[in-house]
Design a protein around this motif. Structure first.
Motif, PDB file in Angstrom:
ATOM      1  N   ASN A  97       6.371  -7.072  -1.950  1.00 31.50           N
ATOM      2  CA  ASN A  97       5.665  -7.296  -0.670  1.00 31.50           C
ATOM      3  C   ASN A  97       5.017  -8.431  -0.946  1.00 31.50           C
ATOM      4  O   ASN A  97       3.849  -8.483  -1.305  1.00 31.50           O
ATOM      5  CB  ASN A  97       4.785  -6.113  -0.365  1.00 31.50           C
ATOM      6  CG  ASN A  97       4.101  -6.341   0.825  1.00 31.50           C
ATOM      7  OD1 ASN A  97       4.361  -7.412   1.427  1.00 31.50           O
ATOM      8  ND2 ASN A  97       3.105  -5.395   1.256  1.00 31.50           N
ATOM      9  N   SER A 101       0.522  -9.307  -1.654  1.00 34.20           N
ATOM     10  CA  SER A 101       0.687  -9.321  -3.154  1.00 34.20           C
ATOM     11  C   SER A 101      -0.285 -10.850  -3.424  1.00 34.20           C
ATOM     12  O   SER A 101      -0.269 -11.579  -2.861  1.00 34.20           O
ATOM     13  CB  SER A 101       2.154  -9.757  -3.351  1.00 34.20           C
ATOM     14  OG  SER A 101       2.538  -9.934  -4.770  1.00 34.20           O
ATOM     15  N   GLU A 124      14.565 -11.088   0.793  1.00 35.96           N
ATOM     16  CA  GLU A 124      13.668 -10.543  -0.102  1.00 35.96           C
ATOM     17  C   GLU A 124      13.629 -11.630  -1.451  1.00 35.96           C
ATOM     18  O   GLU A 124      14.231 -12.649  -1.434  1.00 35.96           O
ATOM     19  CB  GLU A 124      14.573  -9.382  -0.680  1.00 35.96           C
ATOM     20  CG  GLU A 124      14.839  -8.338   0.031  1.00 35.96           C
ATOM     21  CD  GLU A 124      13.605  -7.220   0.131  1.00 35.96           C
ATOM     22  OE1 GLU A 124      12.968  -7.058  -0.765  1.00 35.96           O
ATOM     23  OE2 GLU A 124      13.856  -6.957   1.520  1.00 35.96           O
TER      24      GLU A 124
END
Length: 142
Positions: A97, A101, A124
């Motif tokens: 995340n 983070s 991602e």
């Protein structure tokens, strides 16, 4: 492009009485997706799953350079993921995340020619351990 389009020529020469690893070797000219697993346990042995795989989007495998590999190998294990921010800077994260983070931005131009496969637009971040493992699988543990 779908997998069946990418592997069209190899598909013409398949015999589905062969084990999945033999089929996969013919398609991708490499070992089975599920190395270390017996063909009986492999998802691609099931024709329905195999056809589903063939209908998925083809994803070009990431080819790390040796320099990229060495850099990733030497990053502190606290950092688990790598991506680019909107300005194109390489960032390291301690969780998937990125928004919630801790991160480290590598704000130097000396790495601009490296990690060119990493784009801000990627869905991602890339898992550093997986990139390292894939490189070592392809080139041997260095």
């Amino acid at each position: 492009m779908k997998n069946f389009e990418k592997y069209n020529e190899q598909l013409k020469h398949l015999h589905f009485t062969e084990g999945c690893s033999d089929i996969y070797k013919k398609i991708k000219k490499s070992s089975c997706l599920h190395d270390g697993m017996s063909c009986g346990d492999c998802e691609l042995r099931n024709i329905e799953t195999f056809l589903k795989f063939m209908n998925e989007e083809y994803v070009e495998p990431i080819q790390l350079s040796h320099n990229e590999y060495v850099i990733l190998k030497n990053i502190d294990s606290y950092w688990k993921y790598i991506s680019r921010n909107i300005s194109g800077t390489i960032c390291l994260y301690n969780s998937n995340n990125c928004m919630g983070s801790n991160y480290l931005a590598i704000e130097t131009k000396c790495f601009d020619h490296l990690f060119t496969f990493i784009k801000f637009e990627d869905d991602e971040p890339y898992e550093i351990a997986k990139l390292i493992a894939d490189y070592e699988k392809e080139h041997g543990d260095e």
